[in-house]
Design an enzyme around this catalytic site. Structure first.
Site, PDB file in Angstrom:
ATOM      1  N   ALA A 109      10.649  -8.305  -0.738  1.00  0.00           N
ATOM      2  CA  ALA A 109       9.536  -8.076   0.195  1.00  0.00           C
ATOM      3  C   ALA A 109      10.111  -7.947   1.598  1.00  0.00           C
ATOM      4  O   ALA A 109      11.221  -8.396   1.874  1.00  0.00           O
ATOM      5  CB  ALA A 109       8.538  -9.224   0.133  1.00  0.00           C
TER       6      ALA A 109
ATOM      7  N   GLU B  74       5.948  -0.071  -7.016  1.00  0.00           N
ATOM      8  CA  GLU B  74       6.061  -1.534  -6.960  1.00  0.00           C
ATOM      9  C   GLU B  74       4.698  -2.193  -7.159  1.00  0.00           C
ATOM     10  O   GLU B  74       4.579  -3.200  -7.866  1.00  0.00           O
ATOM     11  CB  GLU B  74       6.661  -1.969  -5.617  1.00  0.00           C
ATOM     12  CG  GLU B  74       8.135  -1.621  -5.488  1.00  0.00           C
ATOM     13  CD  GLU B  74       8.716  -1.886  -4.107  1.00  0.00           C
ATOM     14  OE1 GLU B  74       9.941  -2.010  -4.016  1.00  0.00           O
ATOM     15  OE2 GLU B  74       7.960  -1.952  -3.127  1.00  0.00           O
TER      16      GLU B  74
END
Ligand code: 5RP
Length: 259
Positions: free
Chosen positions: A91, A111
């Site tokens: 992230a 994703e």
């Protein structure tokens, strides 16, 4: 891998190696994209070779697919397996509710599709990714090439009414050309400084025609693994015991709409 890693890479590796322990024999695994996820894919490759671990991996980008194959991991599609037991990904930012900004590597669409198909979503990161408020990292938004400037203008108008510290929208370039995602789309990076209401912004952005998906991941991550340069890794679990429960029955991005 030698130990001549930068402190940041050592932290990324520590988080990836800890998260690799969550993967058990027979699992269907979503494989993330980025430098932290690359440590994960390599670690899983080692486990496949050394322990005979049998997994099927669904990559979140063409480059992760290439790496996974090179590591000897069986690569399949989401269509092949339907659901995933676990997805592990990096992230760009993670806040205290495990809301995320993702897409720094341009892979946010696959994703998000992969993460939302998984029973458990584990985010791997170095300590710099943990933030009190999302928004210092530019928010990536994937848009179709058709009508790009019109879509950008609509996004800019939307941002005018939102609780943000900045509003600059920038087309992502690579080698002087518009960056193309694995789906052939473009990325607009939104320089917002601080996002006052990420849930609201995520919902609104996806209402604009031409927007395919945005990089705000709300109510998606279950676990955050923060690695440290000395090799330690901290595991943070979301309080909510079952974040994958049906949409109408839990607090989620659609709660205000569904009532
Ligand atoms: C790619 C992503 C990555 O997970 C994110 O950019 C973090 O990358 P890195 O691990 O290299 O810092 O969302 O689209």
């Amino acid at each position: 891998m030698t130990d001549a890693l930068s402190p940041s890479d050592a932290a990324k590796r520590a988080s990836a190696w800890r998260a690799a322990e969550f993967v058990a024999d027979g699992m269907r695994v979503g494989l993330g994209t980025g430098s932290t996820a690359a440590f994960l894919v390599k670690r899983l490759g080692e486990r496949v070779r050394d322990e005979g671990l049998r997994i099927r991996g669904v990559p979140t980008s063409a480059r992760t697919a290439e790496l996974a194959r090179a590591e000897g991991i069986e690569v399949v599609t989401l269509e092949d397996v339907g659901r995933l037991d676990i997805a592990i990904d990096g992230a760009d930012e993670a806040d205290g509710e495990l809301s995320l900004i993702k897409g720094g590597g341009g892979a946010l669409l696959w994703e998000k599709v992969v993460a939302t198909a998984a029973e458990r979503v584990v985010i791997i990161a170095d300590p710099g990714k943990r933030v009190a408020t999302l928004g210092a990292f530019p928010l990536p938004v994937e848009v179709i090439p058709f009508g790009l400037s019109s879509t950008q203008r609509l996004i800019e108008e939307l941002l005018e009414g939102q609780d943000l510290d900045g509003r600059r929208v920038e087309l992502r370039l690579r080698d002087g050309q518009p960056f193309a995602t694995d789906e052939g789309n473009r990325i607009l990076d939104l320089h917002l400084g601080r996002i006052g209401d990420p849930r609201r912004l995520a919902l609104l952005l996806n209402q604009i025609p031409g927007v395919v998906e945005n990089g705000l991941f709300i109510d998606i991550a279950d676990t955050l693994v923060i690695g440290h340069p000395d090799g330690r890794a901290e595991v943070v679990e979301l309080d909510d015991a079952d974040p994958r429960a049906p949409l109408a029955g839990r607090d989620n991005i659609f709660t205000e709409v569904l009532g």
